[in-house]
Enzyme design. Structure first.
Site, mmCIF file in Angstrom:
data_model
loop_
_atom_site.group_PDB
_atom_site.id
_atom_site.type_symbol
_atom_site.label_atom_id
_atom_site.label_comp_id
_atom_site.label_asym_id
_atom_site.label_seq_id
_atom_site.Cartn_x
_atom_site.Cartn_y
_atom_site.Cartn_z
ATOM 1 N N TYR A 365 1.075 -3.384 -0.527
ATOM 2 C CA TYR A 365 0.123 -2.378 -0.030
ATOM 3 C C TYR A 365 -1.347 -2.774 -0.210
ATOM 4 C CZ TYR A 365 0.363 0.118 -4.661
ATOM 5 O OH TYR A 365 0.343 0.496 -5.968
ATOM 6 N N GLU A 366 -2.190 -2.080 0.507
ATOM 7 C CA GLU A 366 -3.598 -2.455 0.649
ATOM 8 C C GLU A 366 -3.715 -3.894 1.147
ATOM 9 O OE1 GLU A 366 -6.457 -1.024 -2.205
ATOM 10 O OE2 GLU A 366 -5.053 0.511 -2.882
ATOM 11 N N GLY A 367 -2.796 -4.249 2.026
ATOM 12 C CA GLY A 367 -2.778 -5.592 2.602
ATOM 13 C C GLY A 367 -1.772 -6.464 1.889
#
Lengths: 390, 261
Positions: A365-367
């Site tokens: 998550y968050e990339g």
């Protein structure tokens, strides 16, 4: 032994406070929340009472003004004990950053003090079912109607979704402008036309709620717009520059917790008539884990300090490096911790299997790690282009 | 409501080392903390203030480094702190300590309740709290496990006894020593920790509080430690065994011998 990272006296207080809460309040309940998959409200209250929500929020809005480093220290310390419960706090920071970055004075005064006090938790809504790594592919729209915007669409995989009171939501205000047609809005739980969809069942971070957000002709006043129309993507990117060290801290905390468990177990577990810690095979695993963790910490703290210094406009590369390295280390370290525990590590009798499940999300998550590499490479090449022009 | 809490800084170990020659506690190289029982006293003081207002003043007698115990007390919610410190206070026994503390309390003045932990984890005498009350000529209740405010002039407390508890009312000002059953001390918040680091702590020396030099420190301490020993363990009751009927008969016989039934 902890290496000396020149933490100030106040930063040390942050660490001590978080450690006490983690050990006294979180540790006895971590298995419970992992199994029940409930939102850990009683522990959120403890975070609030101890002022842990306030570290990164500026003093004028009720915080301590300790920046990204202040957030990193709290998250790391809590995640040494549990990487899932702590997410209620870390994801609140993610939801609050757009307000910190782009909010006007009125918006900051309205929303940030309650977040600093832990009275309200927050969430960040960018991802959609068809728009993950490619945020510009979002289909949620916000159509201007006089003094109002009308939102339609859905966001998915939203951490703290349904439990948060304050949401920062990204939607397209102008379809034809592509990346420059995205805007950011503050939504409140209870806004008419704003509802919650299904809660995801996940591999790890089970104590954290992950829900779908649904907007059905949700009408909000234009005072909820953050920044100007079309600035949404820039706000999202700047938010991630600030929040990715938080994910890195979560990963680092989980890794450190797993190393602690592995060393303690290796010293006690006897096979072939001696503790397994006396075998070089185990020693080399522990040595690698400890070294990588320390390298990860040094990179993360350096990135956080760089962001807080305010000397550079964008820190996308450094934030991505910290997140990439810490999350990959966390995955490797937790897998090795389970390995050192052998069959016991695979059971729920010991916390390392949970740590391994919780660690995985930090590479996603968050990339994803791959997106972090894109970000690093892109900025790296840009730097060289700029240099060659000089 | 003004509350004074008396605390002591003690070595942070459960098995205290004693110097066999002098019979005194060995304090070198040991981390210092607030006496655990005093943490309950601080918490109770803070809870009363939270309920009815006023302030909590925490005091300790000790060397300059005892200041860290006072800062810790401030982080736990106390409003003000005084360090009662002077070279001439050194070597005090419980009598001299009670005298010095009571002199400092008179100097500070204007108090309704004084709260102490029931005893210190190093010396374990449990004498200083009651000693202070005697010297101030105010009532005291030891081993308190519950405090109930009746009005702004009096208080009702539960005192733990071996066979139950006593319900006692006392007018103000009064001194209470508390047991660990009374509350669950809070974890200091970040804000209160930061406040405690910056707070001003006033030092009260012998001249300031105006003490009689013959009653303080080693000179004012008539106690002579002759010998230190571990008291014999107490019996933990009688055990009856056999089948249920025999046990019942034996139990009733024993209870009637003791005059209980």
């Amino acid at each position: 032994m902890v290496m000396d990272y020149m933490l100030s006296e106040e930063e040390q207080m942050i660490v001590e406070t978080a450690r006490t809460i983690a050990l006294e309040k979180m540790k006895p309940l971590r298995e419970y929340y992992d199994e029940k998959e409930e939102f850990p409200w009683d522990i959120v209250k403890e975070f609030a009472k101890a002022d842990l929500f306030a570290t990164y929020i500026p003093e004028e809005y009720g915080g301590f003004g300790k920046g990204v480093m202040g957030l990193v220290l709290v998250v790391e310390e809590l995640c040494k004990v549990d990487g899932a419960i702590s997410l209620s706090l870390a994801a609140t920071a993610l939801g609050a950053f757009p307000i910190l970055i782009a909010g006007n004075e009125e918006q900051k005064k309205k929303y940030l003090p309650d977040i600093a006090l832990g009275k309200k938790i927050a969430a960040f809504g960018l991802t959609e079912s068809g728009a993950g790594s490619d945020a510009t592919g979002m289909t949620t729209t916000a159509i201007k109607d006089g003094d109002y915007y009308i939102l339609n669409g859905a966001k998915c995989f939203i951490t703290n979704g349904g439990d948060a009171e304050t949401y920062t939501i990204f939607a397209k205000t102008n379809h034809s402008r592509g990346a420059r047609g995205i805007s950011c809005f503050i939504l409140e739980k209870g806004d008419i036309g704003f509802s919650f969809g299904k809660k995801e069942k996940k591999m790890g971070i089970k104590a954290s709620s992950t829900r779908e957000l649904i907007f059905n002709n949700c009408k909000i006043h234009r005072c909820r717009l953050l920044g100007r129309e079309g600035q949404g993507l820039m706000i999202a990117q700047t938010t991630l520059d600030n929040s990715r060290p938080g994910v890195a801290a979560q990963a680092l905390g989980i890794a450190t917790g797993a190393l602690n468990e592995a060393v303690n177990y290796a010293r006690k577990r006897v096979q072939f008539g001696q503790p397994i810690a006396s075998f070089q095979a185990i020693q080399h695993m522990l040595a690698e884990m400890a070294t990588e963790i320390e390298a990860a910490r040094a990179l993360l703290y350096a990135s956080a300090r760089m962001i807080d210094s305010g000397k550079v406009k964008r820190t996308s590369k450094e934030s991505a490096m910290a997140k990439l390295f810490c999350s990959e280390v966390a995955m490797k370290v937790t897998i090795n911790a389970v390995q050192i525990f052998g069959g016991y590590g695979y059971t729920k009798e010991y916390p390392v299997e949970k740590m391994m499940r919780d660690a995985k999300i930090t590479t996603l998550y968050e990339g994803t790690s791959q997106i972090q590499k894109n970000e690093i490479a892109l900025n790296l090449i840009k730097e060289y282009v700029t240099k060659s022009k000089l | 409501m003004n509350i004074i809490v008396c605390i002591k800084q003690v070595p942070s170990v459960t098995n205290v080392q004693i110097d066999p020659k002098t019979g005194r506690l060995k304090r070198d190289g040991v981390e210092s903390v607030i006496n655990p029982f005093d943490e309950y006293a601080i918490e109770e003081g803070v809870r009363i203030r939270e309920k009815v207002g006023g302030k909590v003043i925490v005091i300790t007698m000790g060397p300059p480094q005892a200041e860290s115990a006072l800062r810790e007390a401030l982080s736990r919610g106390a409003d003000e702190a005084f360090l009662i410190s002077d070279r001439t206070f050194g070597g005090a026994d419980t009598l001299a300590t009670s005298y010095t503390l009571s002199s400092a309390i008179k100097f500070i003045g204007n108090y309704d309740i004084i709260i102490c932990g029931k005893q210190a984890s190093d010396g374990n005498t449990a004498q200083v709290g009651p000693g202070v009350a005697e010297m101030l000529n105010i009532p005291h209740v030891a081993y308190v496990r519950k405090i109930e405010l009746l009005s702004d002039k009096s208080i009702r407390v539960e005192r733990i006894m071996e066979d139950g508890y006593d319900l006692i009312e006392s007018p103000f000002p009064t001194l209470l020593t508390v047991v660990k059953e009374i509350n669950n001390p809070r974890i200091p918040s970040l804000r209160s920790k930061m406040f405690s680091k910056k707070a001003f702590i006033r030092i009260l020396d012998a001249a300031t509080i105006g003490v009689d030099a013959k009653k303080i420190g080693l000179n004012g301490s008539p106690t002579q430690v002759m010998k230190i020993f571990t008291p014999p363990q107490r019996n933990c009751g009688e055990k009856f065994s056999g089948d249920a009927k025999d046990i019942a008969v034996a139990l009733v016989r024993r209870l009637s011998e003791l005059g209980i039934v």
